[in-house]
Design a protein around this motif. Structure first.
Motif, short mmCIF file in Angstrom:
data_model
loop_
_atom_site.label_atom_id
_atom_site.label_comp_id
_atom_site.label_asym_id
_atom_site.label_seq_id
_atom_site.Cartn_x
_atom_site.Cartn_y
_atom_site.Cartn_z
N VAL A 10 -79.11 42.74 29.11
CA VAL A 10 -79.06 41.87 27.94
C VAL A 10 -78.42 40.55 28.35
O VAL A 10 -77.55 40.52 29.20
CB VAL A 10 -78.21 42.48 26.81
N TYR A 21 -65.77 43.53 30.54
CA TYR A 21 -65.42 44.92 30.84
C TYR A 21 -65.47 45.17 32.34
O TYR A 21 -64.56 45.72 32.93
CB TYR A 21 -66.40 45.83 30.11
N THR A 203 -84.26 49.16 20.79
CA THR A 203 -83.10 48.28 20.94
C THR A 203 -81.82 49.10 21.09
O THR A 203 -80.95 48.77 21.90
CB THR A 203 -82.96 47.36 19.72
N ARG A 206 -81.74 50.52 24.59
CA ARG A 206 -81.60 49.49 25.60
C ARG A 206 -80.20 48.87 25.58
O ARG A 206 -79.55 48.71 26.61
CB ARG A 206 -82.65 48.39 25.38
N VAL A 207 -79.74 48.54 24.38
CA VAL A 207 -78.48 47.81 24.28
C VAL A 207 -77.29 48.76 24.20
O VAL A 207 -76.38 48.71 25.02
CB VAL A 207 -78.50 46.87 23.06
N HIS A 208 -77.30 49.65 23.22
CA HIS A 208 -76.08 50.39 22.94
C HIS A 208 -75.95 51.67 23.76
O HIS A 208 -74.86 52.01 24.21
CB HIS A 208 -75.99 50.70 21.46
N GLY A 211 -75.96 50.60 27.77
CA GLY A 211 -74.74 49.87 28.05
C GLY A 211 -73.53 50.78 28.19
O GLY A 211 -72.61 50.49 28.94
N ASN A 212 -73.56 51.89 27.48
CA ASN A 212 -72.40 52.78 27.50
C ASN A 212 -72.54 53.96 28.43
O ASN A 212 -71.53 54.55 28.82
CB ASN A 212 -72.11 53.28 26.08
#
Lengths: 296, 329
Positions: A10, A21, A203, A206-208, A211-212
């Motif tokens: 992203v 982070y 989304t 892909r993002v949340h 990312g984690n």
């Protein structure tokens, strides 16, 4: 660890004040002495592999029947000579190329494939999860050494089949970790919050989700690099991976094993290299794990 | 369609059942209207169906495992029939939600600004730069000190109260008509709680939006709400204005809740807690759900559902006692 940055997916606005982070993780990692020593060792090994032809004092393939099994410290052979009279130092330096490749490449490919399988199974859940994960469990049921031997035995000896069989060996454990982390993340409020703010399933993944979850999966994968190196050496030792006369640590250990009574120190050198490399990867992975464990 | 034709929210006979090894009848016939710009508080204990009612308005419940019946409309649109693009626009654009624990509701790997901007980009098609500008504007509106810096902060770097402010900024960034608040102050300490409540009230007036505020704390409900609905076992047992509920509670459960409050309790006296526990909801209620815990329960309460007695506009009590009272008056 510039090889990997989960936030690359992203567009991230460059932060001026607050450290990101990952830069926070790196800063914490740089304070960890053991991890930094491990990092320096790995860096040295990687540089050694890249610049092997320039560093090695002699040709690693040039044998000499007159100078077989020379002890460590022989003039012209700083680390002795192997059973065919080849310079051990040069062979160890060149051996880093294949050994590191066999250690790292399968894990990275398996990281990619295993993450996709695990995240999909974890996010979709339900029957798809059960079907996928049970299939993965079938592979997981075999001891990894056995599976690697069986696969590369079936595929035939050679570097490529060695890489392929190791990749297949590492997909199941990575997929399982990815699945369990994803299942946890999926239930946390921010995923629901993202749904509540109208984000599509794609989304959210892909993002949340990515990312984690990629961080923890990556840390786990780095701890597999040492396992992969040892397995690769094992395959070479059994004559299933790299073929002679290529310099590779596992293979060198194999061919020198007859000399263990004549020149034990020379024969132990490839094993020492495998030991140092795998322990360095393990310690770095441990350091990364604790550096990433940032609690608010 | 004018606003007079349609209330902001219109719910009629909402029933939610979770299917599984053991069915759960979470919501059993809830009906209410919420006019634009009003604040409704749903008051009830854990498992009474408050959050489920909220999530229905955003269609957040797992579709495969839930049966939803009844009518749910927001601005005259049937929420239960929304699909695809329309549903995505509805979520976050028309209706938006703030959660109980802002630590869990904000994604730890993105900055506050990125998270707000992401939602704005999605709903209003703005580019990253204008979306960030909006995010900064929102942080100012929720009165976060030095907003430029917080924009680039990660959730773990700011305090709990500030996190909840950021969550509110995120929820309001796309100017929703309806805000759903699911116990937004429960995870905060008392002084911060008050600040957040006052902020919510101010923003609600400023943006003129409707709010449904779910809480188990009657003190919190009194602070922010215009009207209160007391929920028990998936039903509204009493509705009315804050004043009605506080000054003149009719339902024994509401009375019990008020009596169990710590305010005005005397030292050395036991709190008047309601005896017993809420009923298991694995069968749809056929009698008054509160009867087993009620001191005034009669045979009539145990055999049939009590009627919903209307005591005035927006004032309903689901109890036989109220019926007697209404008949006498």
């Amino acid at each position: 660890m510039s090889l990997f940055s989960p936030s690359a997916a992203v567009p991230v606005v460059p932060a001026e004040r607050s450290p990101g982070y990952w830069s926070l993780v790196l800063r914490r990692l740089s304070r960890d002495k053991v991890a930094m020593i491990a990092f320096v060792v790995i860096l040295a090994l990687v540089l050694m592999a890249i610049f092997a032809p320039y560093i090695a004092p002699a040709d690693p393939y040039k044998s000499s029947m007159l100078r077989r099994l020379r002890p460590i410290g022989t003039p012209g052979y700083p680390l002795g000579a192997d059973e065919l009279g080849r310079d051990m130092l040069s062979r160890l330096i060149h051996g880093a190329r294949l050994s590191l490749m066999m250690g790292i490449l399968p894990v990275f490919i398996a990281f990619g494939i295993g993450s996709v399988i695990g995240v999909a199974a974890g996010y979709i859940g339900g029957r798809f999860n059960a079907l996928t994960m049970r299939t993965v469990d079938v592979f997981y049921a075999f001891p990894s050494v056995l599976l690697a031997i069986a696969l590369s035995g079936a595929l035939g000896a050679g570097i490529f089949s060695g890489l392929l069989s190791l990749t297949i060996v590492f997909i199941p454990p990575i997929a399982r970790i990815a699945e369990s982390v994803t299942t946890q993340v999926r239930k946390i409020d921010y995923v629901e919050a993202a749904r509540a703010s109208g984000a599509s399933g794609f989304t959210i993944v892909r993002v949340h989700v990515l990312g984690n979850v990629l961080g923890p999966i990556f840390v786990y994968a780095t701890s597999l690099i040492s396992v992969s190196m040892i397995l690769a050496s094992g395959l070479s030792f059994l004559g299933l991976g790299v073929k002679p006369p290529e310099p590779e640590w596992g293979l060198m250990l194999n061919t020198l094993r007859n000399a263990i009574y004549v020149q034990p120190w020379v024969a132990a050198l490839p094993g020492l290299m495998i030991f140092i490399t795998s322990i360095a990867f393990n310690l770095l992975s441990d350091g990364l794990r604790s550096a990433m464990d940032i609690k608010a | 369609m004018t606003e007079k034709d349609h209330p902001l929210v219109r719910i009629r006979d909402l029933k939610v059942r979770f299917k599984g090894a053991r069915d759960v009848f979470a919501v059993n016939g809830v009906s209410f209207d919420l006019p634009p710009g009003r604040v409704l508080g749903i008051l009830g204990e854990s498992g009474s169906g408050k959050s489920v009612t909220l999530k229905t308005l955003l269609r957040l419940l797992p579709e495969k495992r839930t049966d939803i019946g009844g009518v749910v409309e927001v601005e005259g649109r049937d929420v239960l029939a929304l699909e695809g693009r329309a549903l995505a626009d509805h979520r976050g654009g028309v209706v938006s939600m703030i959660f109980q624990d802002p630590m869990l509701a904000l994604d730890p790997v993105y900055t506050i600004g990125e998270q707000i901007a992401e939602s704005v980009e999605r709903h209003e098609g703005l580019d990253r730069k204008s979306a960030m500008k909006r995010a900064l504007d929102m942080l100012e509106r929720v009165r976060i000190p030095s907003p430029e810096r917080r924009l680039k902060a990660y959730p773990h770097e700011i305090s709990g109260g500030m996190r909840q402010r950021a969550m509110i900024a995120l929820a309001l960034a796309c100017r929703p008509k309806l805000l759903l608040a699911d116990e937004p102050t429960t995870a905060l300490d008392a002084t911060v709680q008050m600040q957040i409540l006052l902020l919510l009230r101010e923003l609600q007036k400023e943006f003129g939006m409707g709010v449904i505020f779910v809480t188990h704390d009657i003190g919190v409900a009194v602070e922010v709400c215009d009207e209160i609905a007391v929920m028990y076992a998936g039903e509204f047992v009493e509705t009315g204005t804050v004043r009605d509920i506080i000054r003149n509670p009719k339902h024994p459960y509401t009375k019990g809740l008020l009596a169990a409050n710590l305010h005005g309790a005397e030292k050395g006296h036991r709190l008047d807690a309601i005896p017993g526990a809420p009923p298991p909801l694995d069968v749809a209620p056929t009698s008054c759900s509160f009867a087993p815990r009620c001191a005034h329960a009669t045979d009539r309460c145990r055999t049939a559902k009590p009627p919903a007695v209307a005591l005035g506009p927006g004032r309903l009590v689901r109890c036989v006692l109220a019926e007697e009272g209404a008949a006498a008056a």
